[in-house]
Design a protein around this motif. Structure first.
Motif, PDB file in Angstrom:
ATOM      1  N   ASN A  49       0.846  -1.185   0.000  1.00  0.00           N
ATOM      2  CA  ASN A  49       0.000   0.000   0.000  1.00  0.00           C
ATOM      3  C   ASN A  49       0.889   1.245   0.000  1.00  0.00           C
ATOM      4  O   ASN A  49       1.218   1.807   1.045  1.00  0.00           O
ATOM      5  CB  ASN A  49      -0.929  -0.024   1.212  1.00  0.00           C
ATOM      6  CG  ASN A  49      -1.981   1.043   1.151  1.00  0.00           C
ATOM      7  OD1 ASN A  49      -1.800   2.088   0.515  1.00  0.00           O
ATOM      8  ND2 ASN A  49      -3.088   0.807   1.827  1.00  0.00           N
ATOM      9  N   ILE A  50       1.282   1.662  -1.192  1.00  0.00           N
ATOM     10  CA  ILE A  50       2.184   2.804  -1.338  1.00  0.00           C
ATOM     11  C   ILE A  50       1.572   4.051  -0.708  1.00  0.00           C
ATOM     12  O   ILE A  50       2.259   4.818  -0.032  1.00  0.00           O
ATOM     13  CB  ILE A  50       2.539   3.037  -2.823  1.00  0.00           C
ATOM     14  CG1 ILE A  50       3.385   1.870  -3.341  1.00  0.00           C
ATOM     15  CG2 ILE A  50       3.267   4.361  -3.013  1.00  0.00           C
ATOM     16  CD1 ILE A  50       3.646   1.905  -4.829  1.00  0.00           C
ATOM     17  N   TRP A  51       0.281   4.254  -0.912  1.00  0.00           N
ATOM     18  CA  TRP A  51      -0.373   5.430  -0.328  1.00  0.00           C
ATOM     19  C   TRP A  51      -0.155   5.455   1.184  1.00  0.00           C
ATOM     20  O   TRP A  51       0.243   6.464   1.749  1.00  0.00           O
ATOM     21  CB  TRP A  51      -1.863   5.430  -0.655  1.00  0.00           C
ATOM     22  CG  TRP A  51      -2.533   6.636  -0.090  1.00  0.00           C
ATOM     23  CD1 TRP A  51      -3.100   6.762   1.150  1.00  0.00           C
ATOM     24  CD2 TRP A  51      -2.636   7.914  -0.708  1.00  0.00           C
ATOM     25  NE1 TRP A  51      -3.560   8.032   1.333  1.00  0.00           N
ATOM     26  CE2 TRP A  51      -3.290   8.766   0.199  1.00  0.00           C
ATOM     27  CE3 TRP A  51      -2.248   8.423  -1.945  1.00  0.00           C
ATOM     28  CZ2 TRP A  51      -3.572  10.086  -0.092  1.00  0.00           C
ATOM     29  CZ3 TRP A  51      -2.531   9.742  -2.229  1.00  0.00           C
ATOM     30  CH2 TRP A  51      -3.182  10.554  -1.311  1.00  0.00           C
ATOM     31  N   ASN A  52      -0.422   4.325   1.834  1.00  0.00           N
ATOM     32  CA  ASN A  52      -0.252   4.266   3.289  1.00  0.00           C
ATOM     33  C   ASN A  52       1.202   4.469   3.705  1.00  0.00           C
ATOM     34  O   ASN A  52       1.471   5.169   4.689  1.00  0.00           O
ATOM     35  CB  ASN A  52      -0.768   2.934   3.829  1.00  0.00           C
ATOM     36  CG  ASN A  52      -2.023   3.102   4.628  1.00  0.00           C
ATOM     37  OD1 ASN A  52      -2.651   4.151   4.602  1.00  0.00           O
ATOM     38  ND2 ASN A  52      -2.401   2.059   5.327  1.00  0.00           N
ATOM     39  N   MET A  53       2.116   3.857   2.989  1.00  0.00           N
ATOM     40  CA  MET A  53       3.534   4.016   3.329  1.00  0.00           C
ATOM     41  C   MET A  53       3.958   5.478   3.216  1.00  0.00           C
ATOM     42  O   MET A  53       4.702   5.981   4.041  1.00  0.00           O
ATOM     43  CB  MET A  53       4.409   3.141   2.432  1.00  0.00           C
ATOM     44  CG  MET A  53       4.311   1.670   2.746  1.00  0.00           C
ATOM     45  SD  MET A  53       5.501   0.679   1.816  1.00  0.00           S
ATOM     46  CE  MET A  53       4.594   0.342   0.327  1.00  0.00           C
ATOM     47  N   HIS A  54       3.470   6.159   2.189  1.00  0.00           N
ATOM     48  CA  HIS A  54       3.856   7.551   1.964  1.00  0.00           C
ATOM     49  C   HIS A  54       3.117   8.532   2.877  1.00  0.00           C
ATOM     50  O   HIS A  54       3.497   9.703   2.942  1.00  0.00           O
ATOM     51  CB  HIS A  54       3.585   7.938   0.512  1.00  0.00           C
ATOM     52  CG  HIS A  54       4.588   7.347  -0.426  1.00  0.00           C
ATOM     53  ND1 HIS A  54       4.572   7.623  -1.763  1.00  0.00           N
ATOM     54  CD2 HIS A  54       5.620   6.505  -0.234  1.00  0.00           C
ATOM     55  CE1 HIS A  54       5.551   6.971  -2.360  1.00  0.00           C
ATOM     56  NE2 HIS A  54       6.198   6.284  -1.447  1.00  0.00           N
ATOM     57  N   HIS A  55       2.076   8.066   3.535  1.00  0.00           N
ATOM     58  CA  HIS A  55       1.309   8.930   4.441  1.00  0.00           C
ATOM     59  C   HIS A  55       1.369   8.427   5.880  1.00  0.00           C
ATOM     60  O   HIS A  55       0.497   8.729   6.696  1.00  0.00           O
ATOM     61  CB  HIS A  55      -0.139   9.063   3.948  1.00  0.00           C
ATOM     62  CG  HIS A  55      -0.234   9.892   2.720  1.00  0.00           C
ATOM     63  ND1 HIS A  55      -0.008   9.377   1.461  1.00  0.00           N
ATOM     64  CD2 HIS A  55      -0.470  11.210   2.548  1.00  0.00           C
ATOM     65  CE1 HIS A  55      -0.122  10.353   0.572  1.00  0.00           C
ATOM     66  NE2 HIS A  55      -0.401  11.469   1.210  1.00  0.00           N
TER      67      HIS A  55
END
Length: 173
Positions: A49-55
């Motif tokens: 989950n790139i979104w979660n990792m980046h946020h």
């Protein structure tokens, strides 16, 4: 690019703040594993989950805010793992260096060539552009901004000639 550190910081922050591929490319684990108390059987399909990792607020202070300065002093290539836009592991993007350099080139060239100003409505007033996540973006596995009104104005006649010559050269090759 070494002399354009802030451009580099902006590009890195855009990639972190609004990743194009929000779930990454599927991976298959080659052995059974456990993560954070969850058992993952061998040959499972796993999406990062790139979104979660980046946020992740434990890694990025004010993670939902656009803050290019968070990359101050850390503007090496994406290979140095300051974000996961290009994936990871054996399936990491083979063209990430070319992609990153292309984005950096555009990010440096567009403001050199153009003033980007708000578009005007019928009464001549500026049309506001929103970066609101809920309304200004298409959502899905691939995320992208919705069309937004702006004007690109060439910064000088000299730059116009350079742009036109570059365009003509690109068409002939």
């Amino acid at each position: 690019m070494p002399d354009l550190q802030y451009v580099n910081q902006i590009v890195k922050e855009v990639m972190r703040w609004r990743p194009v591929i929000t779930l990454g490319i599927p991976h298959a684990n080659t052995a059974a594993n456990s993560y954070d108390g969850y058992y993952i059987p061998k040959d499972s399909i796993v999406y990062g989950n790139i979104w979660n990792m980046h946020h992740d607020s434990s890694h990025y202070k004010n993670a939902d805010d656009f803050v290019p300065e968070r990359y101050d002093g850390f503007t090496k290539s994406a290979f140095d793992r300051d974000h996961y836009v290009f994936g990871w592991g054996r399936r990491i993007c083979a063209g990430m260096h070319l992609a990153e350099r292309s984005v950096l080139s555009v990010a440096a060239s567009v403001p050199w060539a153009f003033d980007i100003v708000p578009a005007k409505d019928a009464q001549g007033r500026d049309i506001n552009v929103s970066a609101d996540l809920a309304s200004a973006y298409h959502h899905g596995v691939v995320g992208s901004p919705k069309p937004f009104p702006v004007q690109f104005k060439v910064r000088s006649e000299k730059r116009r000639r350079v742009i036109e010559a570059s365009f003509k050269n690109a068409q002939s090759t």
